[in-house]
Every structure is written in C-alpha cells, then in structure tokens.
Design a protein around this motif. Structure first.
Motif, PDB file in Angstrom:
ATOM      1  N   UNK A 111       0.829  -1.198   0.000  1.00 55.81           N
ATOM      2  CA  UNK A 111       0.000   0.000   0.000  1.00 55.81           C
ATOM      3  C   UNK A 111       0.864   1.249   0.000  1.00 55.81           C
ATOM      4  N   UNK A 112       1.956   1.238   0.743  1.00 53.34           N
ATOM      5  CA  UNK A 112       2.862   2.377   0.780  1.00 53.34           C
ATOM      6  C   UNK A 112       3.400   2.664  -0.624  1.00 53.34           C
ATOM      7  N   UNK A 113       3.807   1.621  -1.332  1.00 52.87           N
ATOM      8  CA  UNK A 113       4.325   1.783  -2.696  1.00 52.87           C
ATOM      9  C   UNK A 113       3.229   2.275  -3.635  1.00 52.87           C
ATOM     10  N   UNK A 114       2.021   1.725  -3.492  1.00 53.23           N
ATOM     11  CA  UNK A 114       0.914   2.131  -4.355  1.00 53.23           C
ATOM     12  C   UNK A 114       0.572   3.603  -4.149  1.00 53.23           C
ATOM     13  N   UNK A 115       0.579   4.047  -2.892  1.00 52.35           N
ATOM     14  CA  UNK A 115       0.292   5.456  -2.615  1.00 52.35           C
ATOM     15  C   UNK A 115       1.379   6.347  -3.208  1.00 52.35           C
ATOM     16  N   UNK A 116       2.631   5.968  -3.028  1.00 55.47           N
ATOM     17  CA  UNK A 116       3.737   6.760  -3.577  1.00 55.47           C
ATOM     18  C   UNK A 116       3.621   6.870  -5.087  1.00 55.47           C
TER      19      UNK A 116
END
Length: 255
Positions: A111-116
């Motif tokens: 999720x962190x990567x997707x948000x970034x």
C-alpha cells in the motif's frame, strides 16, 4: 517504542486543543500511524507545521504510547505535488479513502508503494480517472480484498464483450442480458476489467462504468458512512452545466 527516521506520507491533519495537531500518516514500516504533534499551532508559526501538510512525504521521529504516537521531529523529504482543480479533488479522495480503509499499526508495504506511485502520477498530470482506478485496485489488493480481475468469481475467464457486476465477497459476476438498466449501470465491461488486470488504460467509454462498479465495492468495505469526497464531488457535478458530459465523469473520481 521509538520510531526513528520513519518514512511516511501525511494523509490528514486536524487541530487538537489550542496549539496541537492530530496527524494521520501512512508509514513505510508501521502502516497508518496516528501522531500527536504538540505545540505546532499558534500565533508564531512552528517550523514543523509546513512538513505536516497532506500529500507531504516526510521522515519523522516519534514515541509510541498507546494508540497515538507523540511526534518528536519531522522533515520534508521532497516538495509535495502542487495540485489544482480536479487533481486537487482527486488527491483529497485518495487521502480520505486511504485514511478510512487502511487499519492503524498494520505494516502494508504494498500500500505504501501504491500510494507513492499514485502521488507521483498526480504530480505528473497523468489521466486522473485512470490514476484513481489503479490506486483503488492496488488498495483493495494490499488490504487482501482485491480480485484476480482477469477471471470471474467462479474462475471463468473474463469475456471482453460481457458486462460484470463486482461482488465485494465473490468477485466479478457476469451480468445476464435480461437484467435491468439499474444493474447494468453499475456493471463494468469485460474489456475494462481485462485492461485493469493488464494495467492498461481502458477505453474512454468503459471508464465511467468501471468507476461506478468500483465504487460499489468500496462502499461495501466503508460501511454505512460514505466519503466526504463523494458528497463534495456529487454536489459539484450537480452545479455543473451539461450533466453527463465526459468532463463530469472525470471530476467525480470516486462516485
């Protein structure tokens, strides 16, 4: 527990008492974290205040005590995207959706990567509707409630010429030809689902139906309380002339 130099994206900040803020951050190592930033508001502007704006990428130090962590230090890693108009509304939707669905203190690196990635697409001015559909897909996948997208809930390959309703618990269900118009309005085309599976932007005529189908899934996971961004964007659309135009499908990123 102490967090040191923890990377995170600011999702939301609101006043707490007279001089403090409650800040919600999507962190790399601990998922969504609630931070209490003491003494950062007041007549004299605090240097931390600028780093605590939504969309800002920060590194922060905090001391964890109970559900909230006390913010000790924070610094901006880059310049937050400068957005206006529909892109700004899309960013508000992105943050609100993440805030409502991502649980606190659960590590979710995908999720962190997707948000970034979505944040950088907003900065680059990529097609807004497609940016948001991809993030919705990746958010559901990161939370463990996504779909295969290239097959229906029974494992049959998606037919590009058919229409599918997205059942939150079962997955895509093929829509029978004799179903009413109300059912068809919330059904995505098989072409759109296959495009989503391949990370390929759907045709323009398929994008609006995909948005409505995805909203039904998100509404299920959100529960009875919807999103403020849906209310805001719905009100904005009603005030715009020419209802039903392609631009209105763009200005309503979530619903």
């Amino acid at each position: 527990m102490r967090l040191s130099a923890e990377p995170g994206f600011v999702l939301h900040a609101r006043p707490w008492r007279e001089t403090s803020l409650l800040v919600e951050v999507l962190s790399a190592g601990h998922g969504r974290v609630g931070l209490l930033a003491r003494g950062v508001q007041g007549a004299k502007r605090h240097p931390l205040r600028a780093a605590l704006q939504p969309l800002q990428f920060i590194r922060f130090d905090a001391l964890w005590r109970g559900e909230l962590a006390r913010l000790v230090a924070a610094e901006a890693v880059d310049v937050a995207p400068r957005l206006a108009g529909e892109a700004s509304l899309g960013a508000f939707y992105l943050n609100e959706l993440t805030l409502r669905l991502a649980p606190r203190q659960v590590q979710q690196p995908e999720l962190f990567v997707a948000y970034a990635t979505a944040r950088e697409r907003l900065r680059a001015g990529d097609a807004l509707a497609w940016t948001l559909r991809r993030y919705e897909r990746d958010l559901l996948d990161a939370l463990g409630v996504g779909f295969e997208w290239h097959c229906d809930g029974d494992g049959a390959p998606i037919d590009p010429a058919a229409r599918y309703r997205l059942d939150p618990e079962h997955g895509p269900r093929r829509l029978l030809m004799d179903r009413g118009q109300a059912d068809r309005s919330e059904a995505a085309t098989g072409r759109a689902l296959l495009a989503l599976a391949a990370d390929r932007e759907p045709e323009a005529e398929d994008m609006a139906a995909l948005r409505r189908a995805m909203r039904a899934v998100l509404a299920h996971h959100l529960g009875p309380r919807g999103l403020k961004s849906w209310e805001m964007l719905g009100s904005l659309a009603r005030l715009m002339p020419g209802a039903g135009s392609p631009s209105q499908e763009t200005v309503q990123p979530g619903g």
